[in-house]
Design an enzyme around this catalytic site. Structure first.
Site, PDB file in Angstrom:
ATOM      1  CG  HIS A 174      -1.925  -1.006   1.341  1.00  0.00           C
ATOM      2  ND1 HIS A 174      -1.883  -1.994   2.294  1.00  0.00           N
ATOM      3  CD2 HIS A 174      -3.036  -1.227   0.603  1.00  0.00           C
ATOM      4  CE1 HIS A 174      -2.949  -2.773   2.147  1.00  0.00           C
ATOM      5  NE2 HIS A 174      -3.656  -2.332   1.126  1.00  0.00           N
ATOM      6  CD  GLN A 228     -13.669  -6.610  -1.295  1.00  0.00           C
ATOM      7  OE1 GLN A 228     -14.055  -5.480  -1.529  1.00  0.00           O
ATOM      8  NE2 GLN A 228     -12.435  -6.999  -1.576  1.00  0.00           N
ATOM      9  CD  GLN A 273      -9.272  -5.705  -6.324  1.00  0.00           C
ATOM     10  OE1 GLN A 273      -9.947  -6.325  -5.539  1.00  0.00           O
ATOM     11  NE2 GLN A 273      -8.324  -4.881  -5.933  1.00  0.00           N
TER      12      GLN A 273
HETATM   13  O1  PAF Z   1      -7.947  -4.651  -3.135  1.00  0.00           O
HETATM   14  C1  PAF Z   1      -8.605  -4.299  -2.146  1.00  0.00           C
HETATM   15  O2  PAF Z   1      -8.080  -4.023  -1.065  1.00  0.00           O
HETATM   16  C2  PAF Z   1     -10.125  -4.248  -2.258  1.00  0.00           C
HETATM   17  O3  PAF Z   1     -10.627  -5.242  -3.087  1.00  0.00           O
HETATM   18  C3  PAF Z   1     -10.663  -2.849  -2.673  1.00  0.00           C
HETATM   19  C4  PAF Z   1     -10.206  -2.493  -4.087  1.00  0.00           C
HETATM   20  C5  PAF Z   1     -10.190  -1.820  -1.684  1.00  0.00           C
HETATM   21  C6  PAF Z   1     -12.200  -2.867  -2.670  1.00  0.00           C
HETATM   22  O4  PAF Z   1     -12.716  -3.164  -1.417  1.00  0.00           O
END
Ligand code: PAF
Length: 163
Positions: free
Chosen positions: A33, A57, A149
């Protein structure tokens, strides 16, 4: 860094800023991150990070509950990296409004991980769609690690009319 938990207040604050980069996260921030956030801070006028562990999710409640959360440490990291805004919404703030834009879920969502994680990508696209409608960022910064994703979010954005 300014913290917002309410979308209306956030929108009021950022409405005149036309170069916001958005880094969506579920918190539990780590080096991966940090790289994305640093890139955003360096390249954009303002950086907005979200922290929201998105229940939609996760396939089951247990995984959702077990997801690592470390809010105090997240805050330290975000301040150190000079992030401008943190949006940490409640479930209702994010989900109790009707979106203008529909979710586009490409059939690729049923391949690879999607075969085993029912509803996962729909949940991801749903939350990202909501964030985009609220924030209207110029850029979204996502990791390459979650390749499927990334592709699905790109396909959704390409099919959408956000502004
Ligand atoms: O990759 C992630 O951490 C999650 O899937 C996201 C993009 C923040 C959506 O909740």
């Amino acid at each position: 860094m300014k913290l917002f938990t309410n979308k209306k207040k956030l929108q009021k604050e950022i409405k005149n800023i036309n170069n916001i980069s958005f880094v969506p996260t579920m918190g539990g921030l780590h080096k991966g991150h940090e790289i994305l956030i640093k890139k955003s801070v360096k390249k954009s006028k303002k950086t907005l990070v979200s922290i929201f562990v998105n229940p939609k999710q996760f396939e089951n409640k247990e995984d959702f509950q077990k997801y690592p959360r470390n809010y105090q440490n997240d805050i330290k990291i975000l301040k150190r990296l000079k992030v401008n805004y943190l949006y940490k919404p409640s479930y209702n703030d994010l989900y109790k409004f009707k979106t203008k834009n529909e979710i586009f879920l490409d059939p690729f969502s049923k391949k690879l991980c999607g075969k085993f994680r029912k509803g996962h990508f729909k949940g991801v696209i749903d939350v990202v769609n909501r964030f985009i409608e609220i924030i209207k960022p110029k850029k979204i910064i996502l990791g390459n690690k979650d390749f499927q994703q990334l592709i699905l979010i790109k396909k959704h954005i390409n099919k959408s009319t956000f502004m």
